[in-house]
Design an enzyme around this catalytic site. Structure first.
Site, PDB file in Angstrom:
ATOM      1  N   GLN A  51     -17.744  50.187  40.869  1.00  0.00           N
ATOM      2  CA  GLN A  51     -16.905  49.743  40.093  1.00  0.00           C
ATOM      3  C   GLN A  51     -17.566  49.122  38.960  1.00  0.00           C
ATOM      4  O   GLN A  51     -16.932  48.946  37.746  1.00  0.00           O
ATOM      5  CB  GLN A  51     -15.816  48.891  40.625  1.00  0.00           C
ATOM      6  N   CYS A  95      -5.848  48.474  42.322  1.00  0.00           N
ATOM      7  CA  CYS A  95      -7.457  48.673  42.275  1.00  0.00           C
ATOM      8  C   CYS A  95      -7.727  48.227  40.679  1.00  0.00           C
ATOM      9  O   CYS A  95      -7.100  48.501  39.718  1.00  0.00           O
ATOM     10  CB  CYS A  95      -7.497  50.158  42.088  1.00  0.00           C
TER      11      CYS A  95
END
Ligand code: GNR
Ligand code: NI
Length: 173
Positions: A51, A95
């Site tokens: 990420q 998320c």
């Protein structure tokens, strides 16, 4: 410590299978510190290395929520699920790479995970409740899988289109 930018879906780096960390070094610790700072700043309860654009098998999490909760920052390197409960649990997941989109996902309620801690020491630990959901969500990231991959193709496409729009607007700003 410094904040890192969080990649937004769709991004090819979020679809990759990440590589095992060969050795826990000062650079690993720097990455973990930056990821924890980035996670708390967001705020989120977990963050996986891809990420922030690093395709290594490392994740951080802290599922102690709320103002008066005692922080419990965790770093898991090369995590492997060694057992899953038969009992399942459904949580509304979100998320940080798919901002403001939420959906129910069903996963094993408890999992046992083997990993290296930040000192490179092997550990094995059972997680339950939100910790179990979070660690499975983060390990999915290390395998190029997002929570929207559990949804119908139609729902996934709707969310992906929204995110493409968000990215276009962010690029303009
Ligand atoms: O902050 C997060 N919250 C969350 C809520 C339910 C299930 C999983 C998560 S993880 C998410 C942070 C994130 O995107 N980690 O990869
Ligand atoms: Ni996530």
């Amino acid at each position: 410590m410094s904040l890192r930018d969080i990649l937004i879906h769709p991004d090819p780096r979020l679809k990759k299978i990440c590589a095992p960390v060969a050795e826990v070094t000062a650079e690993t610790r720097r990455l973990a510190d930056d990821m924890l700072e980035t996670m708390y700043d967001a705020p989120g309860i977990g963050l996986a290395a891809p990420q922030v654009g690093v395709l290594d098998r490392l994740l951080v999490m802290d599922c102690e929520k709320g103002e008066d909760a005692t922080p419990d920052p965790r770093v898991l390197i090369n995590p492997e699920i060694t057992w899953t409960s038969e009992a399942l649990n459904t949580y509304e997941e979100g998320c940080l790479s798919i901002p403001e989109q939420y959906a129910e996902v069903t996963r094993p309620a408890e999992v046992r995970v083997r990993y290296l801690d930040i000192d490179g020491k092997p550990r094995e630990e059972e997680f339950a409740g939100l910790w179990a959901t979070c660690v499975q969500h983060e390990i999915d990231h290390l395998n190029g899988r997002l929570f929207i991959d559990y949804l119908s193709a139609l729902k996934r496409q709707m969310i992906t289109r929204k995110m493409q729009k968000v990215k276009r607007e962010r690029a303009k700003a």
